[in-house]
Scaffold this active site. Structure first.
Site, mmCIF file in Angstrom:
data_model
loop_
_atom_site.group_PDB
_atom_site.id
_atom_site.type_symbol
_atom_site.label_atom_id
_atom_site.label_comp_id
_atom_site.label_asym_id
_atom_site.label_seq_id
_atom_site.Cartn_x
_atom_site.Cartn_y
_atom_site.Cartn_z
ATOM 1 N N TYR A 54 0.841 -1.211 0.000
ATOM 2 C CA TYR A 54 0.000 0.000 0.000
ATOM 3 C C TYR A 54 0.870 1.251 0.000
ATOM 4 C CZ TYR A 54 -2.712 3.783 2.109
ATOM 5 O OH TYR A 54 -3.280 4.996 2.393
ATOM 6 N N LYS A 106 1.419 4.267 -2.927
ATOM 7 C CA LYS A 106 1.234 5.697 -2.661
ATOM 8 C C LYS A 106 2.492 6.490 -3.042
ATOM 9 C CE LYS A 106 -2.931 6.313 -0.969
ATOM 10 N NZ LYS A 106 -3.898 7.197 -1.668
#
Length: 230
Positions: free
Chosen positions: A47, A51
């Site tokens: 994750y 980003k």
């Protein structure tokens, strides 16, 4: 998804494009509080890696097409209307139902808990802080502005590292109930602490988040009880 948004912005340039990133982008960094200008190359979860990748993509578009872009690195946002799978929701639900809660890293964790209303106010103010490509590539010390693009990264955090056990105690105080804690090892990809240096936000907007955890948690618990009739 972010690529499609960037392509849309290239076709129809906005006055200022604002995108959400995460404090998880700091990854394995241990020097705290985190400053936007430090190197962030060792993300701990996929994750976080995605980003950080969107930050890099946005920077390239800002450089190539002169798109003013600001990336927000959010720090552990909590409050009403949040995600039910996040810790505050799960803890509150379990405590009100007299069920135990899972506490990772045996409770030895710190987070820069940021109340949602503070976050929204900061974002609204940053809308007007449009980054401008610097002349001659010169950037003031402490500013994350790119030397080659109208692009900036900004922390939005409470500028305070709070122990997880203190956060849990705030929920217990707000609900008026104690809870049993299942102490668990650290989850893979997680980090033991986060802490924002929010000085750039203050410099750009004159504002700094200031809601203390006991106040924010109490507000959430009131909302939760009303919304779920708990």
């Amino acid at each position: 998804g972010t690529f499609e948004l960037l392509e849309a912005a290239r076709a129809y340039p906005p006055k200022h494009m604002l995108l959400a990133s995460t404090s998880s982008a700091y990854g394995a960094n241990t020097d705290m509080p985190y400053q936007e200008t430090v190197k962030a190359d060792h993300q701990m979860s996929f994750y976080a890696a995605t980003k950080k990748s969107t930050e890099n993509m946005a920077h390239s578009y800002a450089h190539l097409f002169d798109l003013p872009i600001t990336m927000f690195r959010f720090f552990t946002v909590y409050g009403p209307w949040g995600r039910p799978d996040m810790a505050l929701f799960k803890f509150t639900k379990a405590i009100l139902e007299d069920k135990p809660i899972d506490v990772y890293n045996y409770g030895d964790m710190k987070r820069d808990f940021t109340y949602v209303e503070d976050l929204v106010h900061a974002i609204r103010l940053l809308i007007d802080a449009v980054p401008v490509r610097p002349e001659n590539g010169e950037v003031e010390e402490g500013d994350s502005l790119s030397p080659v693009a109208p692009y900036r990264v900004v922390n939005i955090g409470n500028n305070d590292a709070v122990q997880l056990v203190d956060f849990i105690e705030a929920i217990e105080n707000a609900t008026g109930k104690k809870t049993e804690r299942n102490l668990m090892p650290m989850q893979a990809g997680d980090v033991p602490a986060t802490w924002a240096d929010a000085s750039l936000l203050k410099r750009l907007t004159g504002y700094a988040p200031q809601t203390a955890v006991p106040e924010g948690v109490a507000s959430f618990v009131r909302w939760y009880r009303q919304y779920y009739n708990a």
